[in-house]
Write a protein that holds these residues in place. Sequence first.
Motif, PDB file in Angstrom:
ATOM      1  N   TYR A   1      38.291  -1.493  91.673  1.00 47.97           N
ATOM      2  CA  TYR A   1      38.535  -0.299  90.855  1.00 47.97           C
ATOM      3  C   TYR A   1      38.202   0.960  91.641  1.00 47.97           C
ATOM      4  O   TYR A   1      38.982   1.926  91.660  1.00 47.97           O
ATOM      5  CB  TYR A   1      37.702  -0.348  89.578  1.00 47.97           C
TER       6      TYR A   1
ATOM      7  N   ALA B   1      40.694   3.642  90.571  1.00 47.97           N
ATOM      8  CA  ALA B   1      40.071   4.851  90.049  1.00 47.97           C
ATOM      9  C   ALA B   1      40.930   6.072  90.392  1.00 47.97           C
ATOM     10  O   ALA B   1      41.689   6.053  91.372  1.00 47.97           O
ATOM     11  CB  ALA B   1      38.667   5.017  90.624  1.00 47.97           C
ATOM     12  N   PRO B   2      40.852   7.135  89.595  1.00 49.05           N
ATOM     13  CA  PRO B   2      41.618   8.350  89.918  1.00 49.05           C
ATOM     14  C   PRO B   2      41.289   8.841  91.327  1.00 49.05           C
ATOM     15  O   PRO B   2      40.146   8.770  91.778  1.00 49.05           O
ATOM     16  CB  PRO B   2      41.142   9.345  88.852  1.00 49.05           C
ATOM     17  N   ALA B   3      42.305   9.329  92.018  1.00 45.18           N
ATOM     18  CA  ALA B   3      42.108   9.829  93.384  1.00 45.18           C
ATOM     19  C   ALA B   3      41.099  10.965  93.396  1.00 45.18           C
ATOM     20  O   ALA B   3      41.045  11.776  92.470  1.00 45.18           O
ATOM     21  CB  ALA B   3      43.437  10.299  93.958  1.00 45.18           C
ATOM     22  N   ASP B   4      40.288  11.016  94.440  1.00 43.06           N
ATOM     23  CA  ASP B   4      39.265  12.060  94.543  1.00 43.06           C
ATOM     24  C   ASP B   4      39.375  12.813  95.858  1.00 43.06           C
ATOM     25  O   ASP B   4      38.406  13.395  96.334  1.00 43.06           O
ATOM     26  CB  ASP B   4      37.868  11.467  94.395  1.00 43.06           C
TER      27      ASP B   4
ATOM     28  N   LYS C   1      32.907  14.800  92.096  1.00 43.60           N
ATOM     29  CA  LYS C   1      33.208  14.047  90.888  1.00 43.60           C
ATOM     30  C   LYS C   1      33.154  14.967  89.681  1.00 43.60           C
ATOM     31  O   LYS C   1      32.263  15.806  89.556  1.00 43.60           O
ATOM     32  CB  LYS C   1      32.203  12.903  90.738  1.00 43.60           C
TER      33      LYS C   1
ATOM     34  N   GLY D   1      41.105  19.152  86.061  1.00 43.62           N
ATOM     35  CA  GLY D   1      42.460  19.308  86.563  1.00 43.62           C
ATOM     36  C   GLY D   1      42.753  20.736  86.981  1.00 43.62           C
ATOM     37  O   GLY D   1      43.420  20.979  87.999  1.00 43.62           O
TER      38      GLY D   1
ATOM     39  N   GLN E   1      41.040  21.320  90.245  1.00 49.81           N
ATOM     40  CA  GLN E   1      41.784  20.657  91.316  1.00 49.81           C
ATOM     41  C   GLN E   1      43.003  21.464  91.720  1.00 49.81           C
ATOM     42  O   GLN E   1      43.337  21.562  92.910  1.00 49.81           O
ATOM     43  CB  GLN E   1      42.202  19.259  90.868  1.00 49.81           C
TER      44      GLN E   1
ATOM     45  N   LEU F   1      48.079  15.020  96.163  1.00 46.16           N
ATOM     46  CA  LEU F   1      47.067  14.123  95.592  1.00 46.16           C
ATOM     47  C   LEU F   1      47.645  12.727  95.653  1.00 46.16           C
ATOM     48  O   LEU F   1      48.499  12.348  94.852  1.00 46.16           O
ATOM     49  CB  LEU F   1      46.747  14.522  94.152  1.00 46.16           C
TER      50      LEU F   1
ATOM     51  N   PRO G   1      47.722   8.414  95.886  1.00 44.67           N
ATOM     52  CA  PRO G   1      47.005   7.233  95.387  1.00 44.67           C
ATOM     53  C   PRO G   1      46.006   6.731  96.440  1.00 44.67           C
ATOM     54  O   PRO G   1      46.221   6.907  97.632  1.00 44.67           O
ATOM     55  CB  PRO G   1      48.127   6.216  95.156  1.00 44.67           C
ATOM     56  N   ARG G   2      44.972   6.094  95.987  1.00 43.62           N
ATOM     57  CA  ARG G   2      43.922   5.645  96.912  1.00 43.62           C
ATOM     58  C   ARG G   2      44.452   4.681  97.963  1.00 43.62           C
ATOM     59  O   ARG G   2      43.990   4.698  99.097  1.00 43.62           O
ATOM     60  CB  ARG G   2      42.776   4.993  96.131  1.00 43.62           C
TER      61      ARG G   2
END
Length: 231
Positions: free
Chosen positions: A136, A141-144, A198, A202, A205, A223, A225-226
């Motif tokens: 995860y 998990a959302p991209a950071d 963290k 939005g 960002q 942005l 994807p991981r």
Amino acid sequence: MESQRPAAAKVYVRTRALAAVALWTSIIPAAWSSVEVGWDGALIWWPPTAVAAIPLCVPGRKPFRVAALTSALLLAVLSLPGLFFGWYLHLPAALILVAAAQADPLQRTPRLSRVAVAVGVTVAMVTTAAWAVEIYRMALAPADALTVHTSSRFDVTEQPYRRIIEGDGSGIGFGADSVSFTGTDDGTGPILWVSFRKGLSGEEQDRLRQHLLELPEVTAVRLCPRLQPLC
């Protein structure tokens, strides 16, 4: 003889189930490595999984026990030369196979059999939970981090570009907390990965993305994807 057959079958199911669980905990790291690094290297990631599958192909209690202990030993031995391939991640499967070899009450005391089953199941549950959290964090998990593409005039050795690539993100601000970069061979400048703290909203960002677009020689900010950081 008739009265012992059901008991023997029940024990066989228990030990075989533990062997299947061991195989499961071996499949997870091999599959994850294949997805993360690429299926082209499947021959590198999967040999320990093939070893973990051996006991499932062996019928009979005594041959199964020998196969389980032998496979566990092989997995432990392979973890040393395969350190750089992540083969040490198959050690939980080795431990579960040892538990499977001790789980037959016809060969061990009922108490030891129950303890072996409990140990095998516990190791499997902890291993699966740890992998679920890791997968995860690394993939779902959302991209950071924002992927920043630059032009060929972006020179990391000169100002003002050196300030932009400060590792702690202090040269960027706007919520950035770390920066890393890699060179390219397509005639463009380096690709930067700008991580943000963290909980950045939005809207925040978007402000960080806009600020990055206004930096010198930045051509695109995405942005990604991981699992696709170079989008």
